[in-house]
Structure formats: C-alpha cells, structure tokens
Write a protein that holds these residues in place. Structure first.
Motif, short mmCIF file in Angstrom:
data_model
loop_
_atom_site.label_atom_id
_atom_site.label_comp_id
_atom_site.label_asym_id
_atom_site.label_seq_id
_atom_site.Cartn_x
_atom_site.Cartn_y
_atom_site.Cartn_z
N PHE A 69 -35.73 23.66 3.44
CA PHE A 69 -34.63 22.90 2.84
C PHE A 69 -34.04 23.70 1.67
CE2 PHE A 69 -36.03 18.29 4.07
CZ PHE A 69 -35.79 18.59 5.40
N ILE A 70 -34.88 24.36 0.89
CA ILE A 70 -34.39 25.16 -0.22
C ILE A 70 -33.49 26.28 0.29
CG2 ILE A 70 -35.05 26.72 -2.11
CD1 ILE A 70 -37.55 24.92 -2.51
N ASN A 90 -41.99 17.86 -7.12
CA ASN A 90 -43.35 18.24 -7.52
C ASN A 90 -43.99 19.26 -6.59
OD1 ASN A 90 -43.48 14.89 -8.20
ND2 ASN A 90 -43.87 16.33 -9.85
N LEU A 91 -43.79 19.09 -5.30
CA LEU A 91 -44.48 19.93 -4.33
C LEU A 91 -43.48 20.61 -3.41
CD1 LEU A 91 -47.32 17.43 -3.28
CD2 LEU A 91 -47.38 19.14 -5.12
N VAL A 92 -43.68 21.91 -3.17
CA VAL A 92 -42.87 22.65 -2.21
C VAL A 92 -43.80 23.05 -1.08
CG1 VAL A 92 -41.44 24.68 -1.78
CG2 VAL A 92 -41.28 23.49 -3.98
N VAL A 93 -43.42 22.70 0.15
CA VAL A 93 -44.23 23.02 1.32
C VAL A 93 -43.41 23.89 2.26
CG1 VAL A 93 -45.58 20.90 1.10
CG2 VAL A 93 -43.56 20.93 2.57
N ALA A 135 -24.11 17.73 -3.64
CA ALA A 135 -23.58 17.64 -2.28
C ALA A 135 -24.32 18.60 -1.34
CB ALA A 135 -22.08 17.94 -2.27
N ALA A 136 -24.67 19.77 -1.83
CA ALA A 136 -25.40 20.75 -1.01
C ALA A 136 -26.78 20.24 -0.62
CB ALA A 136 -25.53 22.07 -1.77
N MET A 137 -27.34 19.36 -1.45
CA MET A 137 -28.68 18.85 -1.18
C MET A 137 -28.71 17.62 -0.29
SD MET A 137 -30.72 19.32 -4.78
CE MET A 137 -32.26 18.70 -4.10
#
Length: 166
Positions: A69-70, A90-93, A135-137
C-alpha cells in the motif's frame, strides 16, 4: 452472509505476511518512534503508544498498513520514498493483502489481533505527504485492529491469518 463470513472464505488462500516496521507515539500528535519489538496488551494497545491508555476495548487499538500500500501511495503522490512514520500507522507488514483480513483474526508474534475496520486517511496526510496525500491514500490506508490476546511482536515475525468460529 456477514462481512466476517464473506472475508473468512478467503483465509485459506492467504500466505503469511511479515512484520517490517513498528511505530509508537508516546503522546497524541507526536512523531512516531520506530522500535524493534513491542508488547501488545489485550484490550488496550501497544505498550508505550498513547492509544494504550485511552479507551480500553477500542476497535482502533492498533493500526496496520502494508509495504505494498505504501508503494501505491508513493506512486499516487509522486514521492520516491515515504517514511512509514509519516503515515501514522503502528505496524507495517508485507506479503499479504490487508484488505482480505478485514473482520478476521491474525497472529503476529505471540499476540492475537482482530481487524475491525479500514483505517481511513485523515487531513494530516495532506500535511505529511503534500496536497493530495489523503486522496492518494483512499483505499490504501490499511486496517484498524484490536488485540485479543497479549503477546510480544518483533520485526521479522510472521503475520498468520487465523480461522475463528463464526
């Protein structure tokens, strides 16, 4: 059919993901601090994060976003690299479609979580990422979750979907 039942049909098709980054905010509106591991406290949140002392039982004890997603957010904003701390999750997977985990339980380390809702971007994302950041998110803000069983989560731990009684 409930949304929980609908999403549960896909659990057996999901490979485990991997925890890549952990961020905690000691106080509201403060920058996130990256850590290597943290204790997840059932019904509360992540030890050291300001949300842990707020509303026990909240459906937004922990927020998650994926590396994938990033990358999409980077494409849509035109930024070459987005620091996970800017996104206030908090968490990036990595390696798992977070949207398929909605309303489902999963383990990271020894803690058990339940995804509760999509984590929609707020107006602060325009400040963090520039005009159009929120908007990008849209659709790529990740998930909110509650902690069902306490445990330790550490960078490198697998995110493993769990089948639960419907």
């Amino acid at each position: 059919m409930t949304q929980k039942q609908l999403f549960a049909r896909y659990l057996h098709d999901l490979e485990p993901g991997r925890l890549e980054w952990i961020g905690l905010r000691p106080k509201r509106k403060q920058p996130l601090m990256a850590v290597d591991s943290v204790e997840a406290l059932a019904g509360l949140g992540l030890k050291g994060d300001h949300r842990c002392s707020k509303t026990p039982g909240s459906a937004r004890q922990v927020t998650l976003i994926s590396v994938e997603f990033i990358r999409l957010i980077e494409i849509y904003t035109g930024l070459h690299q987005v620091d996970p701390a800017l996104l206030r999750r908090n968490l990036v997977v990595s390696g798992i479609n977070l949207n398929a985990l909605r309303h489902q339980q999963f383990r990271i380390g020894t803690a058990l979580f339940e995804a509760t809702a999509l984590c929609h971007p707020c107006v602060r994302m325009d400040q963090a990422l520039g005009q159009g950041g929120a908007a990008a998110m849209l659709g790529y803000g990740g998930l909110c979750a509650r902690i069902l069983e306490s445990g330790c989560v550490t960078i490198g731990d697998q995110l493993i979907p769990q089948e639960s009684a419907l």
